[in-house]
Motif scaffolding. Structure first.
Motif, PDB file in Angstrom:
ATOM      1  N   LEU A 178       2.167   1.644  -3.448  1.00 36.58           N
ATOM      2  CA  LEU A 178       1.101   2.101  -4.333  1.00 36.58           C
ATOM      3  C   LEU A 178       0.868   3.602  -4.181  1.00 36.58           C
ATOM      4  N   VAL A 179       0.876   4.105  -2.968  1.00 38.65           N
ATOM      5  CA  VAL A 179       0.695   5.546  -2.737  1.00 38.65           C
ATOM      6  C   VAL A 179       1.826   6.330  -3.401  1.00 38.65           C
ATOM      7  N   SER A 232       9.798   2.691  -5.847  1.00 37.57           N
ATOM      8  CA  SER A 232       8.448   2.127  -5.762  1.00 37.57           C
ATOM      9  C   SER A 232       7.977   1.633  -7.120  1.00 37.57           C
ATOM     10  N   ALA A 239       2.773   9.357 -10.464  1.00 40.43           N
ATOM     11  CA  ALA A 239       1.935   9.470 -11.659  1.00 40.43           C
ATOM     12  C   ALA A 239       1.242  10.834 -11.709  1.00 40.43           C
ATOM     13  N   ILE A 240       0.765  11.302 -10.576  1.00 39.47           N
ATOM     14  CA  ILE A 240       0.128  12.625 -10.531  1.00 39.47           C
ATOM     15  C   ILE A 240       1.153  13.704 -10.878  1.00 39.47           C
ATOM     16  N   VAL A 244       3.672   5.412  -5.959  1.00 36.35           N
ATOM     17  CA  VAL A 244       3.525   5.316  -7.415  1.00 36.35           C
ATOM     18  C   VAL A 244       2.429   6.267  -7.892  1.00 36.35           C
ATOM     19  N   ILE A 245       1.345   6.376  -7.151  1.00 44.72           N
ATOM     20  CA  ILE A 245       0.269   7.300  -7.514  1.00 44.72           C
ATOM     21  C   ILE A 245       0.756   8.747  -7.430  1.00 44.72           C
ATOM     22  N   ILE A 246       1.524   9.085  -6.390  1.00 52.79           N
ATOM     23  CA  ILE A 246       2.092  10.432  -6.282  1.00 52.79           C
ATOM     24  C   ILE A 246       2.979  10.722  -7.491  1.00 52.79           C
ATOM     25  N   TYR A 268       0.826  -1.207   0.000  1.00 49.24           N
ATOM     26  CA  TYR A 268       0.000   0.000   0.000  1.00 49.24           C
ATOM     27  C   TYR A 268       0.862   1.261   0.000  1.00 49.24           C
ATOM     28  N   SER A 283       7.026  -2.167  -7.986  1.00 48.30           N
ATOM     29  CA  SER A 283       5.692  -2.520  -8.491  1.00 48.30           C
ATOM     30  C   SER A 283       5.758  -3.438  -9.706  1.00 48.30           C
ATOM     31  N   VAL A 330       9.981   7.357  -5.162  1.00 49.95           N
ATOM     32  CA  VAL A 330       8.989   7.100  -6.215  1.00 49.95           C
ATOM     33  C   VAL A 330       9.579   6.158  -7.258  1.00 49.95           C
TER      34      VAL A 330
END
Length: 70
Positions: free
Chosen positions: A11-12, A53, A18-19, A14-16, A8, A57, A50
């Protein structure tokens, strides 16, 4: 070994990432550099985490078939 919490966190991050890349691509706005400065030691740590991560992933491809199994 149960790595659900670690997954998790990854994942957070990776999302940061991507944003941030989306903001750079659409608006030429680097959120990490805005928050922490342009290539300061803190921003470099964020970029490194990042990136790591994202590499971690990749292991999801090997585990994706076992998500429904116990």
């Amino acid at each position: 070994m149960n790595s659900k919490g670690f997954d998790y966190c990854v994942l957070v991050l990776v999302i940061i990432g991507a944003i941030n890349w989306g903001l750079i691509g659409f608006f030429k706005f680097d959120l990490v550099a805005f928050l922490f400065g342009d290539m300061t030691w803190i921003s470099r740590i964020v970029y490194a985490l990042v990136g790591l991560s994202g590499l971690y992933s990749i292991s999801l491809f090997g585990r994706i078939s076992s998500f429904g199994e116990k």
